[in-house]
Design a protein around this motif. Structure first.
Motif, PDB file in Angstrom:
ATOM      1  N   HIS A 102       0.846  -1.212   0.000  1.00 26.78           N
ATOM      2  CA  HIS A 102       0.000   0.000   0.000  1.00 26.78           C
ATOM      3  C   HIS A 102       0.875   1.254   0.000  1.00 26.78           C
ATOM      4  N   LYS A 192      -8.566  -1.465  -6.394  1.00 30.98           N
ATOM      5  CA  LYS A 192      -8.719  -0.710  -5.148  1.00 30.98           C
ATOM      6  C   LYS A 192      -9.886   0.248  -5.305  1.00 30.98           C
ATOM      7  N   PHE A 194     -12.718   3.162  -3.070  1.00 30.59           N
ATOM      8  CA  PHE A 194     -13.026   3.987  -1.895  1.00 30.59           C
ATOM      9  C   PHE A 194     -14.534   3.996  -1.650  1.00 30.59           C
ATOM     10  N   HIS A 228     -10.894   0.976   0.722  1.00 26.73           N
ATOM     11  CA  HIS A 228     -10.819   1.993   1.782  1.00 26.73           C
ATOM     12  C   HIS A 228     -12.207   2.008   2.414  1.00 26.73           C
ATOM     13  N   VAL A 290      -8.268  -2.260   3.697  1.00 29.99           N
ATOM     14  CA  VAL A 290      -6.993  -1.573   3.916  1.00 29.99           C
ATOM     15  C   VAL A 290      -7.045  -0.750   5.205  1.00 29.99           C
ATOM     16  N   HIS A 291      -5.906  -0.483   5.751  1.00 28.93           N
ATOM     17  CA  HIS A 291      -5.666   0.382   6.927  1.00 28.93           C
ATOM     18  C   HIS A 291      -6.790   0.430   7.957  1.00 28.93           C
ATOM     19  N   ASP A 365       0.652   2.537   3.830  1.00 25.78           N
ATOM     20  CA  ASP A 365      -0.187   3.616   3.292  1.00 25.78           C
ATOM     21  C   ASP A 365       0.637   4.907   3.208  1.00 25.78           C
TER      22      ASP A 365
END
Ligand SMILES: NC(=O)N[C@H]1NC(=O)NC1=O
Ligand SMILES: [Zn+2]
Ligand SMILES: [Zn+2]
Length: 504
Positions: A102, A192, A194, A228, A290-291, A365
Motif C-alpha cells: 500500500h 482498489k 473507496f 478503503h 486496507v488500513h 499507506d
C-alpha cells in the motif's frame, strides 16, 4: 623546432586515436547491467548466524545465482572464502525483503508529491524490496489499460525495487466491464476502491453495488479488491461532520471521522463477502480491508466473516500501532490520515489482534504530498492533506514498538513479507526458499539510531514524516532485489533495475 613539431603532431594524433579506439572497445566500459548492483558478481553466498528461511531461523549460508536463491545450507562458517564469493554478515539478521502493498508513488502527474525514483530509493533504504503502487494520487488515475501504460512508461529506468500496480475500481469502469477487463488483462494485481471521497477529484467513490460488479469480474481473475472502508454517516450531527471545534486540535478532526464510519462500510462489505465462500456466486473473489483503525465493532464484524469462511483479509499500518490521539500535539498535521489515529486503548487492541493473527498483514499507506498542502505552519487539521509519510521506516518502526508488545522476528516477517506476497499473488517472493527471487534485507535489530536531519532519508519530503525526531531500533545494512545489491551502507546502486510486476 617548429618543423619537428609538425612532424610529431600527426603521429601523436594517430596514437591518441588508436588508444581511444582500444579504450572504447575494452571491457573497462561498463555495461548497463553492471550498474544494477553494488556487487561485481552475480553468483555468491550470503552467510549469517541468523538467516530467516521458510523453515525458520538457521545459522548458515544462502547461495544466490542470477537473481535467484539456488541453495540454503546450514552451518555458519562452512563456506570457504577462497573458493566462493562469500558475504559474511556475522550475527546480522538476513530476512526476506519487505513487501509493502500500500504505497502511493504519485507518478505520473504528482511527482512533486513523491515519485518512482524517490519512493523506490526510500523503499530500498528501508529493506522494502517490492512495493505495490496505488491507483490514485497519480494523474491520471490508473483505471484503464491506457492509464496503466502511462504508469509503466513513467516507471521506466526509475524503479530501484520491484513495483506492482493496483488498478482503480471507480463508477466509470464498474459499469463498463470491458474497461475493467482491459485493465486486468494489462496486468494490475487487483483493484482498489473507496467507499468515501478519496480526496482526489478524478478518483470518485464507489457504492456497494459498484463493488459487487467489480467483485464479479475479479472472481474470474482470482485477484483481490482492496477497499478503503469508511462511509460518511449522515446521522452524525452536522457540527461534528464539519468539526466546529478548534481546527488546531487533533480531537476536532478525530470527532469528524468516528469508528462508526468504518463499521458502516465493513457491514456492507461483509454482507457482500458471504458470496465469496466456496460454492458462492462470487467464489474466487477476495476483499481486503486496507488500513483498519477501529479495533472494536469493525474488527468484530471481520472476525465473524472470517469464521464463516468468507474470503476476506485485513491490514493495519504502523501509525495506528505507534501513535495515539491523546499524544498528537496541537497543530501537528504530520499525523493527519484517514481513518484517523484513535486513542491508546484502541491501539492496544490493534496490537492484540495483530499478534493473535486476526489482522493479516501490515502496510505503510505511504501517502505524502507537498509541504504546502500539509499546512505545517497553519496547523489546521481540518484543511490539511491526510496522509502519512513512512515508507523507509516500515521495518524499524514496526520492530521498535513491536518488540515491546512481544512481536517476534518470525511474526514480523510473516506480516511484512509472506502474507503481503500472498495477497498480491507474488509466488516467487516473500520467503527465503530455493527457487525464489533473492529479495533480501540484512539488518541489525539491536542497533538503535536517531532519525534526525543527519540520517539519510530518501522520501521526497522528510519534514512531513511524524517519525522524524524519534529514536528507533533496527538498522538496515544491505538490501538485495533479485540478487542485485541495490543498497549498501547508505548508498544506492547507480542504476534503477527494479522490475515492474504484471499479473498474467
Ligand atoms: N488519497 C490518499 O492517498 N488517501 C490516503 N491518505 C490517508 O490518510 N488515507 C488514505 O486513504
Ligand atoms: Zn485509504
Ligand atoms: Zn492509501
Amino acid at each position: 623546432m617548429d618543423q619537428l613539431l609538425w612532424r610529431v603532431l600527426p603521429l601523436l594524433t594517430l596514437l591518441i586515436s588508436f588508444s581511444l579506439f582500444f579504450y572504447l572497445q575494452s571491457p573497462i566500459i561498463k555495461l548497463p547491467g553492471d550498474e544494477c548492483s553494488l556487487l561485481p558478481y552475480s553468483h555468491y553466498w550470503i552467510s549469517s548466524k541468523r538467516i530467516l528461511t521458510s523453515q525458520g531461523f538457521i545459522s548458515g549460508s544462502v547461495e544466490i545465482n542470477e537473481g535467484k536463491i539456488v541453495s540454503i545450507v546450514e552451518g555458519y562458517g562452512k563456506k570457504d572464502n577462497s573458493v566462493h564469493q562469500v558475504i559474511d554478515y556475522g550475527d546480522a539478521v538476513v530476512m526476506p525483503g519487505l513487501i509493502d502493498v500500500h504505497v502511493h508513488l504519485d507518478e505520473p502527474g504528482r511527482t512533486d508529491w513523491e515519485g518512482f525514483v524517490t519512493g523506490t530509493q526510500a523503499a530500498a533504504a528501508g529493506g522494502v524490496t517490492t512495493v505495490v503502487d496505488m491507483p490514485l494520487n497519480n494523474h491520471p488515475t490508473t483505471m484503464s489499460k491506457e492509464t496503466l501504460e502511462l504508469k509503466l512508461e513513467a516507471a521506466e529506468d526509475k524503479i530501484y525495487v520491484d513495483v506492482g500496480f493496483w488498478g482503480g475500481l471507480v463508477p466509470e469502469n464498474a459499469q463498463n466491464t470491458s474497461i475493467l477487463e482491459g485493465l486486468l488483462d494489462a496486468g494490475v494485481l487487483g483493484l482498489k476502491s473507496f467507499m468515501c471521497p478519496s480526496g482526489i477529484d478524478d478518483f470518485p467513490m464507489t457504492t456497494i453495488e459498484h463493488i459487487k460488479e467489480g467483485l464479479s469480474v475479479l472472481a474470474k481473475y482470482r485477484r483481490p479488491l482492496l477497499v478503503h472502508s469508511e462511509i460518511q454517516q449522515d446521522s452524525e450531527s452536522s457540527s461534528e461532520l464539519e468539526g466546529n471545534g478548534d481546527p488546531h486540535s487533533y480531537k476536532t478532526y478525530l470527532d469528524t471521522r468516528p469508528p462508526s464510519w468504518e463499521e458502516a462500510a465493513i457491514k456492507e462489505l461483509v454482507d457482500a463477502t458471504k458470496d465469496t465462500r466456496i460454492g458462492g456466486s462470487l467464489e474466487g473473489a477476495h476483499v481486503h480491508i486496507v488500513h483498519l483503525s477501529d479495533s472494536s465493532a469493525s474488527l468484530d464484524l471481520i472476525k465473524e466473516a472470517k469464521r464463516r469462511g468468507d474470503s476476506i483479509s485485513i491490514e493495519t499500518c504502523p501509525h495506528y500501532l505507534t501513535f495515539s490521539s491523546e499524544e498528537i500535539p496541537d497543530k501537528d498535521t504530520r499525523y493527519k490520515c484517514s481513518p484517523p489515529i484513535r486513542d491508546a486503548s484502541n491501539r492496544e487492541k490493534l496490537w492484540e489482534a495483530l499478534l493473535d493473527g486476526h489482522i493479516d498483514l501490515l502496510s505503510s499507506d505511504h501517502s505524502p504530498t507537498v509541504p504546502k498542502l500539509k499546512l505545517l505552519k497553519e496547523g489546521d487539521f481540518l484543511k490539511a492533506w491526510g496522509g502519512i509519510s513512512s515508507l523507509q521506516f516500515d521495518l524499524p518502526v514496526t520492530w521498535s514498538y513491536g518488540k515491546k508488545h512481544g512481536l517476534t522476528l518470525e511474526k514480523l516477517s510473516l506480516l511484512w513479507s509472506q502474507k503481503p506476497a500472498k495477497l498480491a499473488g507474488l509466488e516467487s517472493k516473500g520467503a527465503i526458499a530455493v527457487g525464489n527471487h533473492a529479495d533480501i534485507v540484512v539488518w541489525q535489530p539491536e542497533v538503535e539510531f536517531d532519525l534526525n536531519d543527519d540520517y539519510p532519508v530518501f522520501i521526497k519530503h522528510p519534514s512531513l514524516s511524524a517519525y522524524m525526531g524519534s529514536r528507533l531500533a533496527g538498522k538496515v545494512l544491505d538490501t538485495f532485489v533479485r540478487g542485485n545489491l541495490v543498497f549498501k551502507d547508505g548508498k544506492h546502486a547507480p542504476a534503477a533495475c527494479g522490475v515492474p510486476i504484471l499479473a498474467k
